[in-house]
Design an enzyme around this catalytic site. Structure first.
Site, PDB file in Angstrom:
ATOM      1  NE  ARG A 129      -3.807  -2.288   2.257  1.00  0.00           N
ATOM      2  CZ  ARG A 129      -4.613  -2.659   3.247  1.00  0.00           C
ATOM      3  NH1 ARG A 129      -4.647  -1.990   4.369  1.00  0.00           N
ATOM      4  NH2 ARG A 129      -5.409  -3.694   3.096  1.00  0.00           N
ATOM      5  CG  ASP A 132      16.824   2.204 -11.145  1.00  0.00           C
ATOM      6  OD1 ASP A 132      17.058   1.037 -11.539  1.00  0.00           O
ATOM      7  OD2 ASP A 132      17.689   2.953 -10.674  1.00  0.00           O
ATOM      8  CD  GLU A 140       7.739   8.146 -20.193  1.00  0.00           C
ATOM      9  OE1 GLU A 140       8.602   9.040 -20.307  1.00  0.00           O
ATOM     10  OE2 GLU A 140       6.642   8.169 -20.759  1.00  0.00           O
TER      11      GLU A 140
END
Ligand SMILES: *[C@@H]1O[C@H](CO)[C@@H](O)[C@H](O)[C@H]1NC(C)=O
Ligand SMILES: *[C@@H]1O[C@H](CO)[C@@H](O)[C@H](O)[C@H]1NC(C)=O
Ligand SMILES: *[C@@H]1O[C@H](CO)[C@@H](O)[C@H](O)[C@H]1NC(C)=O
Ligand SMILES: *[C@@H]1O[C@H](CO)[C@@H](O)[C@H](O)[C@H]1NC(C)=O
Ligand SMILES: CC(=O)N[C@H]1CO[C@H](CO)[C@@H](O)[C@@H]1O
Length: 438
Positions: free
Chosen positions: A207, A277, A306
Site C-alpha cells: 500500500r 528503476d 519510463e
C-alpha cells in the site's frame, strides 16, 4: 441600465468572494490547497514537551480556531492517541532547535476540517495502539499536510478511508509501516479528491499507497516497497478516477513485485512519464554503509526507463486519454527532477532528523539499502531521538511572533496583534510570520 448596474455589482461581489479563497499558505497545492486552518482564531504556543496539560501539544490541538506555534523543540512522547480539531494550523516550523517529533502513538484527523499541518514529525511506534495508524482520516474535508514526516504506523502509516474530500499530502515522507502489517496507507475516498504531491513512500511492505476514488499522484518517489505492492490500483469493484503523472519508482532489497498491482477496469487513470528503476544496481551495500555516514552527497546511478503505458505495466487498469481536470501542481517536474526535489525537500526538511537522513540515504543507494522494520527502538532508529531543543526567540507579548520580526514588519512587540492583517494580504499577521520561516 439598472440591470447592467446590478449585474456589475454581482460580478464585483463574486470576484471579491473568489479573491478571499487564498491558498492555505503560499505554495499550497492540490485538492486541499484552500484549507483555512486557524486563521482568524487565537495563537496557542506549545511551551513544554509534556504528553498533556497546559502548554502541551495535545492541549493545543484540542480546540478549534487555533494557530499552534512552538517555543520548544524536541520529542513529545505520547501514550494515547492525539485527536486534532477542525480549523487548526500546526506550524511545526516555528519550533527552535531541530523541531518537533511526536512519538509513541498516532493522531486522528477525522473531522479535522480545514486543518493545516506543516514541518512536523509524527512517529507512531510499536508502543502505539494496535490496529491504529500513524495518521488516520476517516471523515472530513479540506486538509493539507506539508513537509510532514510520518512513520512507524502499526496498522497503516498514513490512512485516508471514508467520506473524505479535498485533502493534499505534499512534500511528505511516509515511511516504514511496522511489520508485520507494514503499510504506507490506504488513500480511499468515497466522495472527494486527494492530491499526493512530491512525497516519498519508503520501506513499506504494501500500500504505497492503495488508491480508490478521486486522486492525483504527481511527482512522487516510491522506494523499496515489499511483496504486498507499490501503487495498488484500486483492487475494487467501485470506480476510481485518477491521474498518475511524472513519478519515480525504485526497487529496493525488499521489492519483489512490479510498481503497479491489482488494477482492474474500474480504475480509470491518466498516466504519463512514470519512471521505473528496477535493477537494484546502486552502490554496493557495504560501500553505501561506509559512505552514507561520511559523504551523503555520493549517490548511485538512477538508470531506469519510463514505464510504457501497457496494461501489463499498469496491472489491467482502464487508461483514459486526457488528464482529469484536478488542481495538480503549479510546476510539473520531469521525473528525474522530482527525484532530486523529493530527496532534498520531502518530510520535515527544515531540519532532518537521523531517521529521515537514513531513509533518504537508503533511496540514494538506489536499490541496495533499505529495510522493512518491526521495532523502531533499536539502532539505528533509536525511537527517533534525540532532537535538539534549541532556544525560542524573544517574544515579549507572547503572541507567537518574535520581537525582532514584529519590529521589522511594523507591528508592536508589546501588544498581541497576531490576528490582525497589517499588510492586507488576507493572511493573519501570525501567518505571515510562520510562512516567512520556510
Ligand atoms: C510538565 O511535566 C513536568 C514533568 O512531569 C511537570 O513537572 C510540569 O508541571 C508539567 N507542566 C505542566 C504545565 O503541566
Ligand atoms: C472541495 O473543493 C471543491 C473545489 O474547490 C468544492 O467545490 C467543494 O465544495 C469542496 N468540498 C468540500 C466538502 O468542501
Ligand atoms: C562526496 O562525493 C561526491 C560525489 O562523488 C564528490 O563530488 C564530493 O567531492 C565528495 N565530498 C567529499 C567531502 O568527499
Ligand atoms: C513495461 O515498460 C517497459 C519500459 O518502458 C517496457 O520495456 C516493457 O516492455 C513493458 N512491459 C510490459 C509487460 O508491458
Ligand atoms: C508479514 C509479511 O508478509 N512480511 C513480509 C514483508 O515483506 C518482506 C520483504 O518483502 C518479507 O520478507 C516479509 O516476510
Amino acid at each position: 441600465m439598472l440591470w447592467t448596474g446590478l449585474l456589475h455589482l454581482l460580478v464585483v461581489l463574486l470576484s471579491a468572494h473568489t479573491s478571499l479563497a487564498i491558498p492555505a499558505f503560499p505554495g499550497a497545492e492540490g485538492f486541499g490547497a484552500s484549507a483555512i486552518g486557524g486563521r482568524g482564531g487565537s495563537v496557542y504556543i506549545v511551551t513544554n514537551l509534556n504528553d498533556s496539560g497546559a502548554g502541551s501539544f495535545r492541549d493545543a490541538v484540542s480546540q478549534s480556531h487555533r494557530i499552534v506555534t512552538f517555543a520548544v523543540g524536541g520529542v513529545i512522547k505520547i501514550n494515547s492517541r492525539i485527536v486534532v480539531s477542525s480549523h487548526v494550523t500546526i506550524a511545526g516550523q516555528t519550533a527552535p532547535g531541530q523541531g518537533i517529533t511526536v512519538y509513541g502513538n498516532g493522531l486522528s484527523y477525522s473531522g479535522a476540517d480545514h486543518s493545516i499541518t506543516r514541518y512536523i514529525r509524527y512517529r507512531m511506534g510499536k508502543g502505539g495502539d494496535a490496529g491504529k495508524d500513524g495518521i488516520t482520516i476517516a471523515n472530513g474535508n479540506n486538509m493539507i499536510f506539508d513537509h510532514v514526516s510520518v512513520s512507524w504506523g502499526r496498522d497503516e502509516t498514513f490512512s485516508i478511508n471514508g467520506d473524505v474530500s479535498n485533502v493534499t499530502i505534499q512534500d511528505t515522507i511516509i515511511a516504514q509501516g511496522l511489520q508485520t502489517h507494514s503499510c504506507g496507507g490506504l488513500i480511499q475516498t468515497s466522495t472527494g479528491g486527494v492530491s499526493i504531491i512530491r512525497s516519498l513512500y519508503i520501506d513499506n511492505k504494501t500500500r504505497n499507497p492503495k488508491v480508490k476514488g478521486v486522486n492525483e499522484f504527481v511527482n512522487n518517489v516510491v522506494y523499496n516497497w515489499g511483496g504486498g505492492g507499490g501503487y495498488i490500483a484500486g483492487d475494487s469493484s467501485e470506480k476510481s478516477f485518477t491521474n498518475i503523472m511524472n513519478n519515480v519508482f525504485i526497487s529496493g532489497p525488499s521489492t519483489s513485485v512490479s510498481p503497479f498491482t491489482r488494477g482492474n477496469a474500474n480504475f480509470q487513470t491518466f498516466v504519463q512519464h512514470n519512471y521505473y528503476d528496477s535493477n537494484k544496481n546502486g552502490l554496493m551495500k557495504w560501500f553505501h554503509r561506509i559512505i552514507d555516514t561520511t559523504n551523503s552527497s555520493f549517490t548511485g546511478k538512477l538508470d531506469g526507463a519510463e514505464l510504457a503505458a501497457t496494461t501489463d505495466n499498469y496491472s489491467g487498469v482502464a487508461f483514459v486519454g486526457t488528464r482529469f481536470n484536478y488542481p495538480t501542481v503549479n510546476k510539473l517536474l520531469a521525473p528525474l527532477d522530482a527525484y532530486s526535489t523529493v530527496l532534498s525537500g520531502a518530510g520535515m526538511s527544515k531540519s532532518r532528523d537521523n531517521v529521515d537522513t537514513l531513509l533518504v540515504n537508503e533511496v540514494k543507494s538506489l536499490g541496495t539499502s533499505g529495510e522493512l522494520i518491526s521495532d523502531e527502538t533499536v539502532s539505528p532508529w533509536n525511537s527517533g531521538g534525540p532532537i535538539a531543543g534549541g532556544t525560542a526567540p524573544k517574544d515579549s507579548d507572547g503572541d507567537g511572533m518574535p520581537d525582532a520580526w514584529e519590529k521589522a514588519n511594523g507591528l508592536n512587540p508589546n501588544v498581541n496583534d497576531a490576528s490582525g492583517d497589517k499588510n492586507g494580504d488576507g493572511y493573519d499577521n501570525i501567518e505571515n510570520y510562520i510562512n516567512s520561516l520556510v
